[in-house]
Every structure is written in C-alpha cells, then in structure tokens.
Design an enzyme around this catalytic site. Structure first.
Site, PDB file in Angstrom:
ATOM      1  N   LYS A  59      -4.481  -8.994   2.020  1.00 52.41           N
ATOM      2  CA  LYS A  59      -5.435  -9.566   0.877  1.00 52.41           C
ATOM      3  C   LYS A  59      -5.120  -9.493  -0.305  1.00 52.41           C
ATOM      4  O   LYS A  59      -5.835 -10.103  -1.408  1.00 52.41           O
ATOM      5  CB  LYS A  59      -6.600  -8.852   1.119  1.00 52.41           C
ATOM      6  CG  LYS A  59      -7.347  -8.994   2.550  1.00 52.41           C
ATOM      7  CD  LYS A  59      -8.571  -8.060   2.835  1.00 52.41           C
ATOM      8  CE  LYS A  59      -9.101  -7.985   4.233  1.00 52.41           C
ATOM      9  NZ  LYS A  59     -10.127  -7.006   4.417  1.00 52.41           N
ATOM     10  N   GLY A  60      -4.451  -8.591  -0.866  1.00 47.82           N
ATOM     11  CA  GLY A  60      -4.106  -8.235  -2.387  1.00 47.82           C
ATOM     12  C   GLY A  60      -3.509  -9.313  -3.127  1.00 47.82           C
ATOM     13  O   GLY A  60      -4.083  -9.236  -4.125  1.00 47.82           O
TER      14      GLY A  60
ATOM     15  N   GLU B  65       3.276 -12.399  -3.517  1.00 52.05           N
ATOM     16  CA  GLU B  65       2.511 -10.863  -3.298  1.00 52.05           C
ATOM     17  C   GLU B  65       2.126 -10.307  -4.720  1.00 52.05           C
ATOM     18  O   GLU B  65       2.317 -10.556  -5.622  1.00 52.05           O
ATOM     19  CB  GLU B  65       3.720  -9.926  -2.940  1.00 52.05           C
ATOM     20  CG  GLU B  65       4.269  -9.703  -1.555  1.00 52.05           C
ATOM     21  CD  GLU B  65       3.083  -8.827  -0.720  1.00 52.05           C
ATOM     22  OE1 GLU B  65       1.948  -8.640  -1.347  1.00 52.05           O
ATOM     23  OE2 GLU B  65       3.411  -7.887  -0.139  1.00 52.05           O
ATOM     24  N   ASP B  66       1.150  -9.346  -4.315  1.00 54.00           N
ATOM     25  CA  ASP B  66       0.576  -8.589  -5.353  1.00 54.00           C
ATOM     26  C   ASP B  66       1.413  -7.586  -6.018  1.00 54.00           C
ATOM     27  O   ASP B  66       1.503  -7.394  -7.156  1.00 54.00           O
ATOM     28  CB  ASP B  66      -0.777  -7.926  -4.976  1.00 54.00           C
ATOM     29  CG  ASP B  66      -0.973  -7.009  -3.881  1.00 54.00           C
ATOM     30  OD1 ASP B  66       0.443  -6.965  -3.114  1.00 54.00           O
ATOM     31  OD2 ASP B  66      -1.705  -6.646  -3.325  1.00 54.00           O
TER      32      ASP B  66
ATOM     33  N   ASP C  28       6.800  -2.623  -3.744  1.00 53.37           N
ATOM     34  CA  ASP C  28       7.004  -1.138  -3.901  1.00 53.37           C
ATOM     35  C   ASP C  28       7.973  -1.084  -3.097  1.00 53.37           C
ATOM     36  O   ASP C  28       9.258  -1.111  -3.504  1.00 53.37           O
ATOM     37  CB  ASP C  28       5.873  -0.336  -4.268  1.00 53.37           C
ATOM     38  CG  ASP C  28       4.838  -0.345  -3.079  1.00 53.37           C
ATOM     39  OD1 ASP C  28       5.206  -0.822  -1.832  1.00 53.37           O
ATOM     40  OD2 ASP C  28       3.796  -0.127  -3.069  1.00 53.37           O
TER      41      ASP C  28
ATOM     42  N   LYS D 149       7.654  -2.283  -8.525  1.00 53.97           N
ATOM     43  CA  LYS D 149       7.657  -0.964  -8.850  1.00 53.97           C
ATOM     44  C   LYS D 149       9.007  -0.595  -8.116  1.00 53.97           C
ATOM     45  O   LYS D 149       9.112   0.120  -7.119  1.00 53.97           O
ATOM     46  CB  LYS D 149       6.594  -0.049  -8.006  1.00 53.97           C
ATOM     47  CG  LYS D 149       5.342   0.012  -8.592  1.00 53.97           C
ATOM     48  CD  LYS D 149       4.341   1.048  -7.694  1.00 53.97           C
ATOM     49  CE  LYS D 149       3.031   1.123  -8.251  1.00 53.97           C
ATOM     50  NZ  LYS D 149       2.241   2.049  -7.202  1.00 53.97           N
TER      51      LYS D 149
ATOM     52  N   ARG E  48     -10.851  -4.260  -5.982  1.00 57.48           N
ATOM     53  CA  ARG E  48     -10.348  -5.793  -6.002  1.00 57.48           C
ATOM     54  C   ARG E  48     -10.846  -6.747  -6.920  1.00 57.48           C
ATOM     55  O   ARG E  48     -10.205  -7.587  -7.586  1.00 57.48           O
ATOM     56  CB  ARG E  48     -10.305  -6.487  -4.286  1.00 57.48           C
ATOM     57  CG  ARG E  48      -9.497  -5.770  -3.395  1.00 57.48           C
ATOM     58  CD  ARG E  48      -9.663  -6.712  -2.276  1.00 57.48           C
ATOM     59  NE  ARG E  48      -9.057  -6.257  -1.123  1.00 57.48           N
ATOM     60  CZ  ARG E  48      -7.846  -6.020  -0.852  1.00 57.48           C
ATOM     61  NH1 ARG E  48      -6.939  -6.205  -1.441  1.00 57.48           N
ATOM     62  NH2 ARG E  48      -7.563  -5.178   0.576  1.00 57.48           N
TER      63      ARG E  48
END
Length: 190
Positions: free
Chosen positions: A53-54, A109-110, A113, A141, A175
């Site tokens: 969902k990000g 993608e949000d 990492d 990241k 969010r």
C-alpha cells in the site's frame, strides 16, 4: 494549508520527531522523476506497477507527472517479520491483472531498504517476460541493503530512521500525512 490538513497533522504531530521532507519538497521530487521517466520511456511501452500500500500516494502523483502514454497496475505483497523489520518471506496478496509480455515494466516503490522483498518480486516478474524491468523508489536507505537491488530512479536518500507520511505507515497509521517525518521511537515501541 487547509483546516482539515491542520487538524490531521495536529492529531498525529505528537508522534513525529521531525519533518524530514515537506509537501513542497515531495512534489518537486515527483516532478523531477516524472520528467526523467517521460524522457527515458518516450518510445517504449511503459507499464507502471505500484507495490501496495505504501507507494499508492507516490504512484498517484507520479503518473500525473509523466507526460507520455502509460498503463498502471497494482501488486500487493506481505512480508512476514516484526512490525519494523522484514524477514524476506513474501506472500502475494494481489497479483497483477495485465500480462507483462512486451511491456517496459517500472516497479514503483515507496522505500527501498533491505531489498529482500523487492528482490523476490523482481524474480517473479522477470519470469513473466517483460521487455525490460526497472525500479523507481521514492526513498532509498542503502545502508540497510541486504539484497543486491538497485533503483534506476530515486527520489531521495533518507537516514536509517523510521519514517512515515505520504503513503508510508506504521501499523496503518500516518499514511495520510502530506509530508514525510521521522516517527518518535516511543510511537512504535522501541
């Protein structure tokens, strides 16, 4: 800022250690990435895939910043692990609706990492025969990377802190913040 936005922020601001990126900064990032994608995919058959969902907020803004024809689809996966860390064990919750053959696939993608979940998704999608496949991530990241995954498009590198807002969450909260902030450790139990 609207009254609704102020009320929204005030109710969650107590959990925010600091605002990392303002709404205006985020929009500048989206415009920059959208212009680059429009140039790079000008003569290609672009299919953007949002990993839910990000990335949904980023995807919505990004697709409006792209000036060439494109299609979109959504994929939802679940990574098993603790609330703030991924194990890399992935379950597909919602798969793509569009066959990938002949498309130049751009995974949106949000945050990138560890890369473990995205590495798994890449392997699955590559096997479906897209013409090309690249990654676009709003945040990177790199110091947390465990899998060899690199994004072609990166909005910004962020510190190794728990960030929320603009689609990113903790336990489905935050969010809807219009900015990205660092969450106070006590807000997520560390």
């Amino acid at each position: 800022m609207t009254e609704m936005a102020q009320n929204l922020e005030n109710s969650m601001m107590q959990d925010i250690q600091e605002v990392l990126l303002s709404e205006e900064t985020l929009q500048g990032i989206v415009q920059r990435i959208g212009a680059q994608i429009s140039e790079d995919y000008r003569d290609k058959k672009l299919l953007m895939v949002s990993i839910l969902k990000g990335s949904v907020v980023f995807m919505a803004d990004l697709m409006r910043a792209i000036t060439i024809p494109c299609r979109i689809d959504f994929m939802s996966v679940s990574s098993y692990g603790s609330g703030t860390k991924t194990s890399g064990v992935v379950k597909i919750i919602k798969d793509l609706d569009i066959p990938l053959e002949g498309y130049d696939l751009l995974i949106v993608e949000d945050i990138l990492d560890s890369g473990m979940t995205l590495s798994y998704i890449l392997d699955i999608l590559k096997s479906r025969g897209p013409r090309s496949i690249q990654i676009c991530t709003l945040f990177d990241k790199p110091e947390r990377r465990k899998a060899d995954v690199k994004a072609a498009y990166v909005g910004a590198q962020v510190p190794d802190a728990f960030i929320v807002g603009y689609g990113l969450d903790y336990d489905e909260k935050y969010r809807n913040l219009p900015f990205v902030g660092i969450l106070k450790p006590e807000a997520y139990g560390e």
